[in-house]
Design a protein around this motif. Structure first.
Motif, short mmCIF file in Angstrom:
data_model
loop_
_atom_site.label_atom_id
_atom_site.label_comp_id
_atom_site.label_asym_id
_atom_site.label_seq_id
_atom_site.Cartn_x
_atom_site.Cartn_y
_atom_site.Cartn_z
N LEU A 92 17.22 13.55 -49.80
CA LEU A 92 17.68 13.09 -48.49
C LEU A 92 16.55 13.15 -47.48
N VAL A 93 15.75 14.21 -47.54
CA VAL A 93 14.57 14.29 -46.67
C VAL A 93 13.59 13.18 -47.03
N ALA A 94 13.44 12.93 -48.35
CA ALA A 94 12.50 11.91 -48.80
C ALA A 94 12.90 10.51 -48.35
N GLU A 95 14.20 10.28 -48.13
CA GLU A 95 14.65 8.97 -47.67
C GLU A 95 14.01 8.61 -46.34
N ALA A 96 13.82 9.60 -45.49
CA ALA A 96 13.18 9.34 -44.20
C ALA A 96 11.73 8.92 -44.42
N ALA A 97 11.03 9.61 -45.33
CA ALA A 97 9.64 9.24 -45.61
C ALA A 97 9.57 7.85 -46.23
N ARG A 98 10.53 7.53 -47.07
CA ARG A 98 10.56 6.21 -47.71
C ARG A 98 10.77 5.12 -46.67
N ALA A 99 11.65 5.36 -45.70
CA ALA A 99 11.91 4.36 -44.65
C ALA A 99 10.65 4.10 -43.82
N VAL A 100 9.92 5.16 -43.48
CA VAL A 100 8.68 4.99 -42.71
C VAL A 100 7.66 4.20 -43.51
N TRP A 101 7.52 4.53 -44.80
CA TRP A 101 6.55 3.84 -45.66
C TRP A 101 6.87 2.35 -45.77
N LEU A 102 8.13 2.02 -45.96
CA LEU A 102 8.52 0.62 -46.08
C LEU A 102 8.29 -0.12 -44.77
N ARG A 103 8.55 0.52 -43.65
CA ARG A 103 8.37 -0.13 -42.35
C ARG A 103 6.90 -0.47 -42.13
N ARG A 104 6.03 0.43 -42.51
CA ARG A 104 4.60 0.18 -42.33
C ARG A 104 4.10 -0.92 -43.24
N ARG A 105 4.64 -1.01 -44.46
CA ARG A 105 4.18 -2.04 -45.39
C ARG A 105 4.64 -3.43 -44.98
N THR A 106 5.82 -3.50 -44.38
CA THR A 106 6.38 -4.80 -44.05
C THR A 106 6.07 -5.24 -42.63
N VAL A 176 7.12 10.69 -54.50
CA VAL A 176 8.26 11.31 -53.80
C VAL A 176 9.14 12.06 -54.80
N ALA A 177 9.44 11.43 -55.92
CA ALA A 177 10.30 12.06 -56.93
C ALA A 177 9.66 13.33 -57.47
N GLY A 178 8.35 13.29 -57.71
CA GLY A 178 7.67 14.48 -58.21
C GLY A 178 7.72 15.63 -57.22
N ALA A 179 7.51 15.33 -55.95
CA ALA A 179 7.56 16.37 -54.92
C ALA A 179 8.96 16.95 -54.79
N ALA A 180 9.97 16.08 -54.79
CA ALA A 180 11.36 16.55 -54.67
C ALA A 180 11.75 17.38 -55.88
N GLY A 181 11.38 16.91 -57.07
CA GLY A 181 11.72 17.64 -58.28
C GLY A 181 11.04 19.00 -58.32
#
Length: 439
Positions: A92-106, A176-181
């Motif tokens: 759930l915390v990683a979802e925020a990081a994922r949203a930021v990453w996608l916004r910067r790429r697009t 992200v998955a590695g860090a969360a795991g």
């Protein structure tokens, strides 16, 4: 109606677990692996197997499965439940990081402003070239000039990244998955170590107004929620007994939830309790889990092991009255707590200590003039943030608090229910030292 509500709640929980597992499969398996590969097939198989093991661990005992089967499914099934909790929180915390990453790429590249003295010659050269082309073709020259932004203007057209956008996304998802795991497994691993190491001794001094001076310093070793079962067995009991005896208590109080299973399956695991040593004896009251396991057989068995069950009963000790009541779960069998039987006719000029598994009966303790209630049941929440849920159902989750003239002490317990894991709620055996105001 009650059965319908229970069924609805169970179905809701199952649906929620299914949705969480599917979401985790998407983020941890689909987004990180190539279609059709062995890794994706293995991850998909685990996405089905792990929740089934968890359900088997939860239901095997209730279904009367052989004890060897309960032990087989309990370790992986219960540990997965703990990993699932912290993996879900981490993702759930990683979802925020994922949203930021996608916004910067697009996000589109900002237009670059070119000074007029540089733009004019470039425009002139472009116009000349355009005019030459239009002279041969008969078309009009372009009216505007498109100037690329950034270094690409000088380097020419940009070729696609060698990895491709899909592989770039996959690499980010893997990170992200590695860090969360790692965070989830590390948390659960440390919490498991804390349980298997055994409870630590906690010491609390409790002054009682009516306690005589001669009883000042009287030590009660309080242990609750040992939870012997398919995961925690004889070695766990031996650690607890050794720890209690090292404190050299005057009295030992086992305040419920000793077992999760029958005497036939767990009798040998409970056998070390025979070694408990205290000058004024060892006492036992039932917890809610005893009524899931056959309360009467365990009351009889602990008596054989040298403990004294207090079934809505009281013992007059030299300096105070010790009382115990059955757990509220016993009401389902007609053997619930009876405070009048345990406390009704006592001399209120004497101090009183009550053993009651659940803190929620504190109102009855206050009504009957109890000086100190000793309880367990909450595990202190066991797995953070479970302490916030425990606060909704219990007046005190852990520690010492006062309710009118009655003090309530709640132990976090010496074992663990379900996952053999504790996070933010370390197990304990508490030595309660009674203090006299006259000392």
């Amino acid at each position: 109606m009650t059965i319908a509500l229970v069924v609805a709640a169970v179905l809701l929980v199952l649906a929620l677990l299914a949705l969480v597992h599917r979401w985790l499969w998407i983020r941890l398996v689909r987004d990180t692996t190539a279609p059709g590969g062995r890794t994706r097939r293995a991850g998909t198989a685990l996405a089905f197997a792990l929740p089934l093991l968890a359900l088997a661990a939860l239901l095997a005992g209730r279904a009367g499965a052989p004890f060897w089967l309960q032990r087989t499914v309990s370790w992986p099934g219960y540990l997965w439940l703990a990993v699932l909790l912290y993996l879900t929180l981490a993702m759930l915390v990683a979802e925020a990081a994922r949203a930021v990453w996608l916004r910067r790429r697009t996000a589109p590249a900002p237009a670059q402003e070119i000074p007029a003295d540089e733009a004019a010659p470039a425009a002139g050269r472009a116009a000349t070239a355009s005019g030459a082309e239009s002279a041969g073709s008969g078309t009009a020259p372009a009216a505007t000039l498109a100037v690329p932004a950034g270094p690409a203007a000088a380097a020419g057209p940009v070729a696609p990244a060698p990895d491709g956008d899909g592989l770039s996304r996959r690499r980010f998802a893997r990170t992200v998955a590695g860090a969360a795991g790692a965070a989830a497994i590390g948390t659960v691993g440390y919490g498991t170590y804390g349980v298997m190491r055994g409870p630590r001794v906690k010491r609390v001094q409790v002054p009682l107004a009516k306690l005589p001076r001669a009883a000042h310093g009287f030590r009660i070793a309080v242990v609750s929620d040992i939870h012997l079962g398919p995961v925690l067995g004889r070695a766990h009991t031996m650690r607890i007994v050794d720890t209690i005896n090292r404190t050299q208590p005057d009295l030992i109080a086992v305040v419920g939830d000793l077992v999760d299973g029958s005497v036939d399956d767990l009798g040998s695991a409970a056998e070390p309790l025979r070694g408990l040593r205290a000058r004024h004896g060892s006492y036992f009251v039932t917890g809610n889990h005893e009524y899931f396991s056959g309360a009467q057989q365990w009351v009889d068995h602990v008596r054989e092991l040298g403990l004294t069950p207090l079934e809505n009963a009281r013992r007059a000790l030299p300096y105070f009255d010790l009382a115990g009541v059955n757990d509220v779960q016993g009401e389902s069998e007609g053997h619930g707590p009876d405070f009048a039987a345990a406390l009704g006719d006592r001399d209120r000029a004497r101090s009183s200590v009550l053993l009651a598994h659940q803190p929620v009966v504190i109102d009855e303790a206050v009504r009957h003039g109890v000086d100190l209630q000793l309880s367990g049941h909450t595990h202190g929440g066991q797995l953070w943030p479970g302490n916030y849920l425990a606060e909704l159902a219990n007046p005190t989750v852990a520690g010492l608090e006062r309710y009118g003239d009655t003090q309530l002490y709640v132990s976090r317990g010496a074992g663990a229910w379900g996952p053999p894991v504790r996070v933010g709620a370390p197990s304990d055996i508490t030595v309660v030292e009674l203090a006299s105001y006259q000392a």
